[in-house]
Write a protein that holds these residues in place. Structure first.
Motif, PDB file in Angstrom:
ATOM      1  N   ARG A 105       0.816  -1.224   0.000  1.00 26.87           N
ATOM      2  CA  ARG A 105       0.000   0.000   0.000  1.00 26.87           C
ATOM      3  C   ARG A 105       0.847   1.269   0.000  1.00 26.87           C
ATOM      4  NH1 ARG A 105      -3.856   3.280  -0.512  1.00 26.87           N
ATOM      5  NH2 ARG A 105      -5.110   4.065   1.191  1.00 26.87           N
ATOM      6  N   TRP A 106       1.968   1.296   0.799  1.00 27.26           N
ATOM      7  CA  TRP A 106       2.696   2.544   1.014  1.00 27.26           C
ATOM      8  C   TRP A 106       4.171   2.518   0.596  1.00 27.26           C
ATOM      9  CZ3 TRP A 106      -0.362   1.166   5.591  1.00 27.26           C
ATOM     10  CH2 TRP A 106      -1.563   1.877   5.630  1.00 27.26           C
ATOM     11  N   TRP A 107       4.622   1.496  -0.126  1.00 26.91           N
ATOM     12  CA  TRP A 107       6.038   1.419  -0.456  1.00 26.91           C
ATOM     13  C   TRP A 107       6.517   2.617  -1.272  1.00 26.91           C
ATOM     14  CZ3 TRP A 107      10.321  -0.101   1.276  1.00 26.91           C
ATOM     15  CH2 TRP A 107      11.460  -0.128   0.490  1.00 26.91           C
ATOM     16  N   ASN A 108       5.707   3.220  -2.071  1.00 23.86           N
ATOM     17  CA  ASN A 108       6.130   4.351  -2.895  1.00 23.86           C
ATOM     18  C   ASN A 108       6.356   5.629  -2.088  1.00 23.86           C
ATOM     19  OD1 ASN A 108       3.450   4.678  -2.332  1.00 23.86           O
ATOM     20  ND2 ASN A 108       2.871   5.373  -4.378  1.00 23.86           N
ATOM     21  N   VAL A 109       6.021   5.628  -0.803  1.00 19.38           N
ATOM     22  CA  VAL A 109       6.264   6.786   0.060  1.00 19.38           C
ATOM     23  C   VAL A 109       7.732   6.784   0.469  1.00 19.38           C
ATOM     24  CG1 VAL A 109       5.655   7.883   2.256  1.00 19.38           C
ATOM     25  CG2 VAL A 109       3.889   6.752   0.881  1.00 19.38           C
ATOM     26  N   TYR A 110       8.415   7.895   0.224  1.00 20.55           N
ATOM     27  CA  TYR A 110       9.856   7.997   0.473  1.00 20.55           C
ATOM     28  C   TYR A 110      10.212   7.702   1.931  1.00 20.55           C
ATOM     29  CZ  TYR A 110      14.539   9.974   0.771  1.00 20.55           C
ATOM     30  OH  TYR A 110      15.870  10.138   0.989  1.00 20.55           O
ATOM     31  N   ALA A 111       9.440   8.186   2.880  1.00 26.51           N
ATOM     32  CA  ALA A 111       9.732   7.968   4.306  1.00 26.51           C
ATOM     33  C   ALA A 111       9.709   6.482   4.660  1.00 26.51           C
ATOM     34  CB  ALA A 111       8.731   8.735   5.170  1.00 26.51           C
TER      35      ALA A 111
END
Length: 190
Positions: A105-111
């Motif tokens: 779901r959130w892997w593309n978020v840099y953090a």
């Protein structure tokens, strides 16, 4: 403390303590297992933990899983082996499944990518710390030093597979222990 003086952990204590190791062992479970078994619970001493680790490495599968099975079996039989391994893997299984959902779901978020990258040096430091403590518990003789150095060269520098290292180092260690009078004497041989 002699092994015969130690209180044998109950099935619940095996399950609970290995479950806590599994829950808090992010980045490497071995340091947490060593701390729990040697420092906090005093179920084993450094030498006994090193022996469990050595035995666990001989079998296929994760070393810590093998340690939990071997130790649980020694303490509470087959039931001890089962509760130890189930405890060890219960929380990591749940966390990994949830992390898998979060990852997709959130892997593309840099953090999120930075957090996963930051875990690597922490895990490496934990493993190095455990290695140094295991070195402290090793017998201090030429035989042990020779086998340690050869094992390090074969795994760390030549990057041989574990089965090959075992095929080389086990016979070498046995031969050296037979040829080294001090090592034989410490095992009750003349």
């Amino acid at each position: 403390m002699e092994p015969s003086d130690r209180i044998r952990p109950t099935l619940w204590e095996l399950f609970f303590n290995f479950a806590m190791v599994g829950l808090f062992g992010f980045g490497g479970v071995m340091p947490w297992a060593r701390q729990m078994m040697v420092d906090r619970r005093q179920w084993v001493d450094e030498a006994e933990f090193a022996e469990l680790l050595t035995t666990g490495q001989f079998f296929p599968g994760p070393n810590i899983g093998n340690i939990s099975i071997i130790y649980g079996r020694r303490q509470q039989g087959l039931a001890g082996a089962w509760v130890s391994i189930v405890g060890l893997y219960l929380f990591p299984t749940i966390v990994t499944i949830l992390a898998g959902f979060a990852y997709t779901r959130w892997w593309n978020v840099y953090a999120v990518q930075q957090v996963f990258g930051a875990v690597m040096p922490i895990a490496t430091g934990l493993m190095l710390g455990t290695t140094l403590r295991l070195l402290h518990g090793m017998p201090r003789n030429v035989h042990t030093l020779v086998v340690f150095v050869i094992t390090f060269v074969l795994t760390g520098l030549l990057v041989l597979p574990l089965w090959m290292v075992l095929l080389i180092c086990i016979p070498l260690s046995l031969a050296l222990s037979y040829l080294t009078p001090g090592v034989r004497a410490s095992h009750g041989e003349a």
